[in-house]
Design an enzyme around this catalytic site. Sequence first.
Site, mmCIF file in Angstrom:
data_model
loop_
_atom_site.group_PDB
_atom_site.id
_atom_site.type_symbol
_atom_site.label_atom_id
_atom_site.label_comp_id
_atom_site.label_asym_id
_atom_site.label_seq_id
_atom_site.Cartn_x
_atom_site.Cartn_y
_atom_site.Cartn_z
ATOM 1 N N ASN A 157 0.946 -0.974 0.524
ATOM 2 C CA ASN A 157 0.330 -0.261 -0.100
ATOM 3 C C ASN A 157 0.472 1.501 0.133
ATOM 4 O O ASN A 157 0.441 2.304 -0.480
ATOM 5 C CB ASN A 157 -1.160 -0.365 1.049
ATOM 6 N N GLU A 255 3.937 -5.049 12.203
ATOM 7 C CA GLU A 255 3.081 -3.046 11.796
ATOM 8 C C GLU A 255 2.375 -4.369 11.300
ATOM 9 O O GLU A 255 2.205 -4.645 9.989
ATOM 10 C CB GLU A 255 3.918 -2.723 11.510
ATOM 11 N N CYS A 289 -3.444 0.262 6.708
ATOM 12 C CA CYS A 289 -3.633 0.246 7.829
ATOM 13 C C CYS A 289 -4.076 1.078 8.910
ATOM 14 O O CYS A 289 -4.846 0.521 9.910
ATOM 15 C CB CYS A 289 -2.231 -0.429 8.641
ATOM 16 N N GLU A 467 8.075 1.065 15.031
ATOM 17 C CA GLU A 467 9.463 2.317 13.715
ATOM 18 C C GLU A 467 9.283 3.514 13.509
ATOM 19 O O GLU A 467 8.516 4.133 14.838
ATOM 20 C CB GLU A 467 8.200 1.828 12.414
HETATM 21 P P1 NAD Z 1 0.135 -8.962 3.492
HETATM 22 O O1 NAD Z 1 0.795 -9.797 4.931
HETATM 23 O O2 NAD Z 1 -0.452 -10.092 2.407
HETATM 24 O O3 NAD Z 1 1.836 -9.306 2.272
HETATM 25 C C1 NAD Z 1 2.518 -8.842 3.637
HETATM 26 C C2 NAD Z 1 4.359 -8.962 2.608
HETATM 27 O O4 NAD Z 1 4.708 -10.214 3.258
HETATM 28 C C3 NAD Z 1 4.010 -9.207 1.324
HETATM 29 O O5 NAD Z 1 5.315 -9.181 0.832
HETATM 30 C C4 NAD Z 1 3.573 -10.592 1.456
HETATM 31 O O6 NAD Z 1 4.833 -10.841 -0.512
HETATM 32 C C5 NAD Z 1 3.985 -11.029 2.054
HETATM 33 N N1 NAD Z 1 4.122 -12.569 2.485
HETATM 34 C C6 NAD Z 1 3.137 -13.093 2.319
HETATM 35 N N2 NAD Z 1 3.101 -13.664 3.023
HETATM 36 C C7 NAD Z 1 3.764 -14.510 3.281
HETATM 37 C C8 NAD Z 1 4.818 -15.365 3.927
HETATM 38 N N3 NAD Z 1 3.506 -16.714 4.494
HETATM 39 N N4 NAD Z 1 5.634 -15.701 4.624
HETATM 40 C C9 NAD Z 1 6.987 -14.514 4.717
HETATM 41 N N5 NAD Z 1 6.408 -13.226 4.027
HETATM 42 C C10 NAD Z 1 4.926 -13.455 3.290
HETATM 43 O O7 NAD Z 1 -0.185 -8.101 3.709
HETATM 44 P P2 NAD Z 1 -0.757 -6.989 1.688
HETATM 45 O O8 NAD Z 1 -1.616 -7.422 1.643
HETATM 46 O O9 NAD Z 1 0.775 -6.618 1.352
HETATM 47 O O10 NAD Z 1 -1.089 -5.658 2.870
HETATM 48 C C11 NAD Z 1 -1.818 -5.210 3.778
HETATM 49 C C12 NAD Z 1 -1.716 -5.606 4.988
HETATM 50 O O11 NAD Z 1 -1.046 -5.120 5.822
HETATM 51 C C13 NAD Z 1 -3.221 -4.960 5.718
HETATM 52 O O12 NAD Z 1 -3.597 -5.666 6.842
HETATM 53 C C14 NAD Z 1 -2.785 -3.544 6.613
HETATM 54 O O13 NAD Z 1 -2.958 -3.249 7.701
HETATM 55 C C15 NAD Z 1 -0.832 -4.223 6.808
HETATM 56 N N6 NAD Z 1 0.074 -2.595 7.158
HETATM 57 C C16 NAD Z 1 -0.008 -2.234 8.046
HETATM 58 C C17 NAD Z 1 0.876 -1.392 8.630
HETATM 59 C C18 NAD Z 1 1.180 -0.423 9.605
HETATM 60 O O14 NAD Z 1 2.083 -0.109 9.702
HETATM 61 N N7 NAD Z 1 0.461 -1.264 11.262
HETATM 62 C C19 NAD Z 1 1.143 -0.187 7.419
HETATM 63 C C20 NAD Z 1 0.671 -0.533 5.824
HETATM 64 C C21 NAD Z 1 -0.111 -2.308 5.731
#
Ligand code: NAD
Length: 494
Positions: A157, A255, A289, A467
């Site tokens: 995002n 996060e 998020c 962070e």
């Molecule tokens: P996601 O968890 O699907 O993917 C995040 C990352 O993890 C990607 O690079 C993905 O390829 C990788 N990944 C997926 N499966 C994995 C595994 N089994 N092992 C290791 N890595 C793996 O999340 P997304 O769809 O990319 O992002 C959306 C989510 O992120 C939402 O829940 C959002 O709230 C959260 N988010 C949190 C913050 C924060 O700072 N708290 C900021 C932005 C997004």
Amino acid sequence: MAATSSLARFGLFLDGEEQFVGADRETEVLDPATNTPIARVARATAEDARHAMEVAERAFHNAGWADDDGTQRARALRALARELAANAEAFARLETLNMGKPIREARVDIGYVVRTLEYVSGLADKIEGATIPVPGPRFDYTVREPLGVTVHIAPWNYPLLLAMRSVAPALAAGNTVVLKPATWTPLTAIALARLSQKAGLHAGVLNVVPGDGRTVGEALVADPRCRSVSFTGSGPVGARIAEIAGRRSIPMTLELGGKSPAIVFPDADLERAARGIVYGIFGNAGQMCWAASRLFVHSSVREPLLEKVAALARALRLGPGVDEGTEMGPLVTREHLATVLGYVEAARADGGKVMVGGTRPTAPALAPGNYLLPTVVVDPPPESKAVREEIFGPVLAVFEFTDPDEAVRRANDTRYGLFASVWTRDLATAHGVARRLEAGMVAVNEAPITFPQTPFGGVKESGLGVEQGRFVVESYTRIKNVTIHLGGSKKRSG
Ligand code: NAD
């Protein structure tokens, strides 16, 4: 086919060089505004991930990055900030093309990365230990050492911003880094790695391995050379990473998601609150998020506030992110659009009243993209999955309250605790409610808002660790204690 072969290519970035792979191992990434391919990106394997860890470990021991005094690292990070600033418009366009967000938001994101690099560069030469008085003829001191190879896994995002939010301080502390950007949005991370060599980062200090999360991400975290994991993404993946990292007691920052409340009290500046709430849920098409996805408004100002919110939401200009006038872009992929639409349907089926939007736009020009109208749902039942779960799209749920205690209780009634906003002119209300909200971050009369110098993190299922802020560079170090016996005949004590 001809169009495909003319696409820009992005490789793995290892040991200071971009490494391209065969076409059969490349993924086409799509422009969310049209669903047409914009680039071909190397798809790393688990073996590539292990190789990246090996490269990073070698660099940690041999490249001199960790041993340089912090001033050298500070200089290199400042140079990287300058390189990025000089290329900011190109990076913003690339981010927008790949992720879909309006170009004006992408410009803000790139500026934020520049400021993050500048901020942590100022901390790189201020990593200090302590001397500790201990009994007897002894001298005791601590040193902070870099951890080694740190692994960073980023979401789609804010592709570059969230990657660099943890990569930059890890580098400032003297670690070497392996970054896995999100599968759909790896372009700016690879482009930045290209710039890093020009800025003077030693080869192998910053490595980028684009690819599938389960294959590449898990291989990185499970690798014995991994000394810490910084993960930003969804709760279930965070739990999986915690499980793997926990087996070897690897420190981690998680996060995760949110379901942030905005609470509007009767004395609030309603114009300001409406603008903040609209930006807080429709910025980045709600793919945030910390999106203000639950609005709690006092019954006495419900009608005027909702009128303003609805008018602003209806007026938002949808379009491709690259168009200067666009205020809300498409969602990142078709699949994600379908997921978000599913939540809107659930809210409707459960009894929520869709006051604004709720469907895809009808303009033919927008048909090929993953667009959804800004959506406001009034009074969905609290047990609806649209209220309980993170939607990660432009969908605002509205609730009314009369008693402030009830507003705080309902705002806290979620498994998340990332961010919350309070809208009031009364100081006692502002401080009192901020104190009682279960959230890692609270903002009053402005949202969402954060800076490289302020901590960012969640409580409950929104995450672990923080962070940003002045302690972020130290968080990528470990403390070593050294006790020296100074000799002499004095009887030992303690
Ligand atoms: P996601 O968890 O699907 O993917 C995040 C990352 O993890 C990607 O690079 C993905 O390829 C990788 N990944 C997926 N499966 C994995 C595994 N089994 N092992 C290791 N890595 C793996 O999340 P997304 O769809 O990319 O992002 C959306 C989510 O992120 C939402 O829940 C959002 O709230 C959260 N988010 C949190 C913050 C924060 O700072 N708290 C900021 C932005 C997004």
